[in-house]
Design an enzyme around this catalytic site. Structure first.
Site, PDB file in Angstrom:
ATOM      1  N   ASP A 143      -4.200  -0.554  -5.149  1.00 54.50           N
ATOM      2  CA  ASP A 143      -4.261  -1.674  -4.216  1.00 54.50           C
ATOM      3  C   ASP A 143      -5.705  -1.726  -3.730  1.00 54.50           C
ATOM      4  O   ASP A 143      -6.128  -0.901  -2.920  1.00 54.50           O
ATOM      5  CB  ASP A 143      -3.296  -1.425  -3.053  1.00 54.50           C
ATOM      6  N   LYS A 151      -9.991 -10.929   1.945  1.00 53.59           N
ATOM      7  CA  LYS A 151     -11.082 -10.110   2.458  1.00 53.59           C
ATOM      8  C   LYS A 151     -12.399 -10.494   1.779  1.00 53.59           C
ATOM      9  O   LYS A 151     -13.337 -10.900   2.446  1.00 53.59           O
ATOM     10  CB  LYS A 151     -10.808  -8.621   2.203  1.00 53.59           C
ATOM     11  N   TRP A 153      -1.662   1.361   4.627  1.00 52.83           N
ATOM     12  CA  TRP A 153      -1.267   0.506   3.513  1.00 52.83           C
ATOM     13  C   TRP A 153      -0.530   1.271   2.433  1.00 52.83           C
ATOM     14  O   TRP A 153       0.503   0.810   1.931  1.00 52.83           O
ATOM     15  CB  TRP A 153      -2.480  -0.258   2.972  1.00 52.83           C
TER      16      TRP A 153
END
Lengths: 363, 363
Positions: free
Chosen positions: A175, A199, A101
């Site tokens: 993030d 999530k 990511w």
């Protein structure tokens, strides 16, 4: 019928109570004669839903008053462009690469600024986080970007770096998509935090951004209006029609989190669940997890069987026992168990029981 | 209890059958043990939902094979930036301004290209569409942008212009957010069509883009990857996590539309519903609609009472009778009745009955 345990990395399992309430209110929210999907986003009803969601989130996460909370669209990948469009001023930004990511964030930022890699764990195949003291920070960087939980590689920052102590005046951007609301955030070290909801918070399609007010108002001219943080903040996230239903579900999750005792209580449970699985993996003599113990994720646990040829049998047996979506990400292989807030301890226990049984049969 | 009729301009009323099915499947979709919100977007289950939604939409709208169908995020306002980032090549584009939405599109496009106003109905207070023969098209424009149904001003194109016949080689771009799936689209005249879902298709948070394949692959370097049509198309709208639940609801609406007889049947009903309201307004001697008859919207009917002081009484009485969200947009004032696909004829009739009763009492 007992509900299966769903270990998907995202979109991910939600608390049954939340889904039951959403189903019950589907055609008529609080006697309004409308379902939440059918409400004008500017009406009294939806405005109250949005305001309550923000208030509950602020309370849960102890968000300081000088941070704006924005509900946006486009997920983490869109933020990879939106952050540099808003914060870089076309100058430089630093990236600490700890997995897929943060790697993607670095790549996308190059469109808008000089994007440096200040540190990378590439040589360690993303299994350990480089010590902050070793980061090569750029004195001119407007911000330093971290992915504080790498969903794919299972690497999590256990604390946030103090950039000032490292000699940097840059804003810290995190993030936190895959571990938001699972542990507290030290806001004194953060300039901006973003998280896709899918999530720990709700359905995909809403992205939550926390941004310190002094960082607003510096968007590049190429930044679309709907992604200019200042414009979004000035319009209470209502410049365009927000993803109303996703915000509503997020709000129900926030209320559920409060009923569970808040973030401190969730963190404790998350530690217990993760410990259960890691302890078994480490002592099993059968399974393995390759991430350094200092930075193992509480949320996403990649693990490997001794032989990849057994993967299909493992997954098939898991499904029979109501343990779903355990297949690892294609770039890592093996298995991955995601233990988000909505996964009960009994789910982690059922996984370990099955792993033990499988190892005994095939070991 | 009878369900109220909800005239919201968007997010808007949905078919009760769709909401009932969504509620029934909330915790367990088709025996999978997961709700749709909880499924990995890359799993077999959600992929089948997405594929079916696209196939049904293609069938309903008779979308030619050389158009891609994309599921994106950010709504119409984001497309106002995304279209010029993808199509303008930094050159010129033409805008036909017929109301608030096309005005916003023109303004936003200036960030990325030379955005010309080819025609405007500003002087007519957005009540009539300038004849295509009068449009001042730029020979160098990469595309011509129209909003084919202006939700706020209630102005609708009854047919699409033939740009070739007007001497232009530009691609026609239509923002059909508020009347998609309510009438056929002549694809032979279109290069790109986009629509936020929250009027006729489903919840807010998903935007559908139809784009002719030859227009792909020319995004500006500043275009975020998640908004590069070619990248999105190459990844089947799965580059980032799509708004899965919104796509699922859209898919249920597409199936409902097929059960109603498809777009031709819906168009017929929409004509009947709109005619009922316009005929009453025009003959009432009390209410008025200011849009030229040649371009009145079937979807959004703004109307005015003789005296604005009566607006609150009108709205209060409407609510008592189960007629919701009739307040006009703040920029236009008065009332607005939105008669999207999911509004039954009985709803339009109930509105007219109430309007007649109110006029008799206050006229």
């Amino acid at each position: 019928m007992k509900r299966p345990y769903n270990f998907s990395a995202g979109p991910a399992t939600l608390p049954p109570e939340v889904l039951e309430q959403a189903a019950a209110e589907m055609l008529d929210w609080h006697g309004s004669g409308m379902g939440v999907m059918e409400m004008s986003h500017r009406g009294r009803e939806f405005t109250s839903i949005r305001d309550q969601a923000e208030a509950d989130l602020r309370e849960l996460m102890a968000v300081p008053a000088h941070f704006k909370v924005l509900f946006m669209q486009g997920g983490g990948l869109a933020q990879n462009a939106i952050v540099p469009m808003n914060l870089s001023r076309g100058g430089a930004a630093d990236f600490v690469v700890t997995g897929s990511w943060s790697q993607k964030s670095h790549k996308e930022a190059k469109r808008y600024c000089t994007a440096h890699v200040a540190a990378s764990n590439d040589a360690d195949r993303h299994t350990r986080i480089p010590a902050p003291e070793s980061w090569k920070l750029d004195a001119k960087a407007a911000y330093v970007h971290l992915c504080t939980n790498e969903t794919i590689h299972g690497v999590e920052f256990q604390s946030l770096p103090d950039l000032k102590a490292l000699g940097s005046d840059a804003a810290l951007v995190i993030d936190c998509s895959s571990h938001i609301a699972t542990r507290p955030i030290d806001w004194s070290r953060v300039g901006l935090a973003f998280a896709g909801a899918q999530k720990n918070i709700g359905p995909s399609g809403v992205t939550i951004v926390f941004v310190r007010e002094d960082l607003l108002g510096h968007a590049l001219p190429v930044c679309p209006s709907v992604f200019d943080y200042k414009v979004v903040a000035d319009n209470d996230s209502m410049l365009n029609t927000p993803p109303t239903y996703a915000i509503y579900i997020a709000g129900l999750v926030f209320q559920w989190l409060k009923r569970q005792g808040g973030i401190a209580a969730m963190e404790q449970r998350n530690v217990t669940k993760a410990q259960l699985v890691y302890d078994y993996v480490d002592t099993s003599g059968y399974y393995r997890n390759e991430v350094d113990k200092s930075c193992r994720s509480r949320m996403n646990i990649p693990f490997f069987l001794p032989d990849d040829k057994l993967n299909d049998a493992f997954l098939a047996g898991a499904k029979e026992r109501g343990l779903l979506q355990l297949k690892g990400h294609k770039s890592v292989g093996g298995m991955r168990a995601s233990l988000y807030n909505a996964m009960p301890l009994a789910g982690a226990q059922a996984l370990v029981d099955y792993m033990r049984e499988f190892a005994a049969r095939h070991g």
